[in-house]
Scaffold this motif. Structure first.
Motif, short mmCIF file in Angstrom:
data_model
loop_
_atom_site.label_atom_id
_atom_site.label_comp_id
_atom_site.label_asym_id
_atom_site.label_seq_id
_atom_site.Cartn_x
_atom_site.Cartn_y
_atom_site.Cartn_z
N THR A 21 0.82 -1.21 0.00
CA THR A 21 0.00 0.00 0.00
C THR A 21 0.85 1.26 0.00
OG1 THR A 21 -1.79 -1.17 1.15
CG2 THR A 21 -1.78 1.25 1.30
N ARG A 22 1.83 1.31 0.89
CA ARG A 22 2.64 2.52 1.01
C ARG A 22 3.53 2.75 -0.21
NH1 ARG A 22 4.12 1.51 7.40
NH2 ARG A 22 2.23 2.51 8.26
N SER A 23 4.01 1.67 -0.80
CA SER A 23 4.89 1.82 -1.96
C SER A 23 4.12 2.15 -3.23
CB SER A 23 5.69 0.53 -2.17
OG SER A 23 6.46 0.60 -3.36
N LEU A 24 2.98 1.48 -3.43
CA LEU A 24 2.24 1.64 -4.67
C LEU A 24 1.45 2.95 -4.72
CD1 LEU A 24 1.21 0.50 -7.38
CD2 LEU A 24 -0.56 -0.73 -6.08
N ALA A 25 1.00 3.43 -3.56
CA ALA A 25 0.07 4.57 -3.53
C ALA A 25 0.53 5.78 -4.34
CB ALA A 25 -0.23 4.96 -2.09
N PRO A 26 1.75 6.30 -4.14
CA PRO A 26 2.12 7.50 -4.91
C PRO A 26 2.22 7.26 -6.40
CG PRO A 26 3.98 6.69 -3.61
CD PRO A 26 2.79 5.93 -3.17
N ARG A 27 2.71 6.08 -6.81
CA ARG A 27 2.84 5.78 -8.24
C ARG A 27 1.49 5.52 -8.88
NH1 ARG A 27 5.06 1.15 -8.62
NH2 ARG A 27 5.38 0.70 -6.42
N ALA A 28 0.60 4.85 -8.14
CA ALA A 28 -0.72 4.55 -8.70
C ALA A 28 -1.51 5.84 -8.94
CB ALA A 28 -1.50 3.63 -7.75
N ARG A 29 -1.36 6.82 -8.05
CA ARG A 29 -2.08 8.07 -8.26
C ARG A 29 -1.48 8.86 -9.42
NH1 ARG A 29 -3.49 12.06 -3.39
NH2 ARG A 29 -1.21 12.21 -3.20
N THR A 30 -0.14 8.89 -9.49
CA THR A 30 0.51 9.64 -10.56
C THR A 30 0.28 9.03 -11.93
OG1 THR A 30 2.23 10.41 -9.04
CG2 THR A 30 2.73 10.52 -11.38
N GLU A 31 0.42 7.71 -12.01
CA GLU A 31 0.37 7.04 -13.31
C GLU A 31 -1.04 6.63 -13.73
OE1 GLU A 31 3.06 3.75 -13.04
OE2 GLU A 31 4.70 5.00 -12.25
N HIS A 32 -1.92 6.35 -12.75
CA HIS A 32 -3.24 5.81 -13.10
C HIS A 32 -4.40 6.63 -12.53
CE1 HIS A 32 -1.18 2.19 -14.51
NE2 HIS A 32 -0.49 2.21 -13.38
N GLY A 33 -4.12 7.63 -11.69
CA GLY A 33 -5.19 8.41 -11.08
C GLY A 33 -6.00 7.64 -10.07
N VAL A 34 -5.36 6.65 -9.41
CA VAL A 34 -6.05 5.76 -8.47
C VAL A 34 -5.37 5.85 -7.11
CG1 VAL A 34 -6.57 3.34 -7.95
CG2 VAL A 34 -6.78 4.18 -10.30
N THR A 35 -6.17 5.95 -6.04
CA THR A 35 -5.60 5.95 -4.70
C THR A 35 -5.50 4.52 -4.17
OG1 THR A 35 -7.76 6.23 -3.66
CG2 THR A 35 -6.51 8.23 -4.16
N VAL A 36 -4.57 4.30 -3.25
CA VAL A 36 -4.38 2.98 -2.62
C VAL A 36 -4.26 3.19 -1.12
CG1 VAL A 36 -3.04 0.85 -2.57
CG2 VAL A 36 -3.11 2.22 -4.67
N ASN A 37 -5.16 2.60 -0.37
CA ASN A 37 -5.15 2.69 1.09
C ASN A 37 -5.44 1.32 1.68
OD1 ASN A 37 -4.98 5.75 1.73
ND2 ASN A 37 -6.62 5.65 0.20
N ALA A 38 -5.17 1.18 2.97
CA ALA A 38 -5.41 -0.10 3.64
C ALA A 38 -6.22 0.11 4.91
CB ALA A 38 -4.08 -0.78 3.99
N VAL A 39 -7.08 -0.85 5.21
CA VAL A 39 -7.71 -0.95 6.52
C VAL A 39 -7.03 -2.09 7.26
CG1 VAL A 39 -9.93 0.01 5.84
CG2 VAL A 39 -9.55 -2.43 5.61
N ALA A 40 -6.82 -1.91 8.55
CA ALA A 40 -6.15 -2.93 9.36
C ALA A 40 -7.06 -3.28 10.54
CB ALA A 40 -4.79 -2.45 9.84
N PRO A 41 -7.93 -4.28 10.37
CA PRO A 41 -8.85 -4.64 11.46
C PRO A 41 -8.10 -5.21 12.66
CG PRO A 41 -9.60 -5.52 9.35
CD PRO A 41 -8.19 -5.04 9.15
N GLY A 42 -8.67 -4.97 13.83
CA GLY A 42 -8.22 -5.61 15.05
C GLY A 42 -9.10 -6.81 15.34
#
Length: 451
Positions: free
Chosen positions: A367-388
């Protein structure tokens, strides 16, 4: 599964006994319902330092429907009507202005209603000003500590504003609503946006016009995610393994969606998803929710290679392959969202889950690595939910003592529900959340384990 301890502490004998013994006293959480979709009451708005956002933020908060005030003085309503406090600390630059945060909250924190919200707005710590960085990082310690002591089902979160404050509206609405009942002690950064901000026309249906695909959607958290997305206006495609075809078809029929029986680990899974979600005019997919996952628990000394590889392939390998394929094919429209599912186990680790924790920590790295490139190259955000600890059939099978420990070891003193993960996913899936990118949001009631 019913939480009998939570129910017991809601009785007079339960309150007396737990107070005498110093036991946790969890409060029932105010979650969103059709009858009560939002909080009703007063919201205090304070500013620490010379914030440039004072007027704009006041106007934004007023749009939530809450009655925004600048002080408690002259309040005519009763003590239960104060449902939230927002402190704008974006201009805090040192210990002196940090003291203004204490001065704002100290007199009012006891007046906050049960299940109320405290929201602190900060700025990213500066790499060039160590005084500002110290003060802004101090806000994180402040928020996490207040979240652990505030009690009565109330939550405390920090939002760092790294772009225009208008881009934070979707996030502020989420955190100041019953939808965020199990999200506390979190630090969320709202950054800049690359294009014009798209806010919902209808805040009751913020996903109208968007199509979402949810993996592992036949039951549990995946089913709850699909329900929340449909409630918010999305069309859904529900994916699960072929052996669950009957179950996923029933869910799809109930929600007016489409079922896609497919093994997500298949080599051609990405291509088949792209084909299934494409229309005559191009891709129809706006939101991809990676929810599918399995556990095969054993201590490492007793874990064979099959248990290791199956968990890594389903939980991480399939996410990497399908995401790469769909992005490369342009199968997710610009302005779209990818929401991955991590876990508190990937942050804190867990006995007997080296395979599961490795896979979920891998999701965080993805998530952290792909997020900036995915937004720049594809206009898509990448986030994660981490359930307990979430109340599901899987956690219901956990031995009693371990299950009770899992429920109580968080600031809210109880397990979460699948809907809590679903509400967080729906917020991240909204086009108006486009300034939230690369974030890992723990839906864990502020677990006492992990960072």
């Amino acid at each position: 599964m019913a939480d009998r301890y939570l129910n017991f502490t809601g009785t007079a004998p339960g309150r007396f006994l737990t107070r005498r013994l110093g036991l946790p006293q969890p409060a029932p959480l105010h979650r969103r319902t059709e009858e009560h979709p939002a909080f009703e009451g007063q919201l205090l708005h304070f500013t620490a330092g010379a914030s440039p956002y004072r007027k704009e933020l006041s106007e934004l908060l007023a749009r939530t429907g809450l009655q925004v005030r600048g002080s408690l003085s002259g309040r005519a309503a009763g003590p239960k009507d104060l449902v939230g406090v927002v402190v704008d600390a974006t201009a805090v630059t040192g210990p002196d202005t940090l003291a203004e945060v204490h001065a704002a909250l100290h007199p009012v924190v006891r007046s906050l209603a049960a299940s109320g919200r405290v929201l602190v707005l900060g700025a990213p710590p500066s790499a060039d000003d160590h005084h500002q960085a110290a003060a802004q990082q101090g806000l994180e310690g402040f928020v996490r500590s207040l979240g652990k002591e505030i009690g009565r089902g109330r939550t405390v979160n920090l939002v760092r504003i790294a772009g225009p404050v208008a881009a934070a509206e979707t996030t502020l609405r989420f955190l100041l609503s019953p939808r965020s009942a199990y999200v506390s002690g979190q630090v969320i950064e709202v950054g800049a946006i690359d294009s014009e901000l798209v806010l919902p026309d209808d805040w009751e249906r913020p996903l109208a016009g968007r199509t979402a695909l949810v993996t592992g959607a036949a039951r549990g958290i995946g089913e709850a995610v699909a329900e929340a997305l449909v409630r918010d206006g999305a069309r859904v495609v529900l994916l699960d393994v072929p052996s669950a075809e009957g179950d996923v078809a029933k869910v799809a029929e109930r929600l007016g969606g489409r079922a896609l029986p497919l093994d997500i680990t298949a080599d051609d899974a990405g291509e088949r998803i792209a084909e299934f979600t494409s229309g005559p005019d191009g891709p129809e997919l706006d939101v991809l929710v990676h929810n599918a996952g399995i556990t095969r628990d054993r201590r490492l000394a007793n874990m064979d290679a099959a248990r290791w590889s199956s968990v890594l392939d389903v939980n991480l390998g399939s996410v990497l392959r399908t995401t790469d394929t769909l992005l490369k094919a342009g199968a997710i429209r610009r302005g779209g969202s990818i929401v991955t599912t991590a876990s508190i186990a990937g942050i804190a680790g867990n006995t007997g889950q080296t395979n599961y924790a490795a896979s979920k920590a891998g999701i965080i790295g993805l998530t952290r690595s792909l997020a900036p490139r995915a937004r720049t190259e594809h206009g898509v955000t990448v986030n994660a939910v981490a359930p307990g600890f979430i109340e599901t059939k899987m956690t219901a099978a956990v031995p009693l003592v371990i299950r009770e420990a899992g429920r109580r070891m968080n600031s809210l003193g109880q397990g979460g529900l699948p809907v809590d993960v679903a509400e967080t996913t729906a917020w991240l899936a909204c086009a108006g959340s486009g300034a939230v990118n690369g974030q890992v949001v723990r839906v864990c009631g502020q677990s006492l384990l992990g960072a």
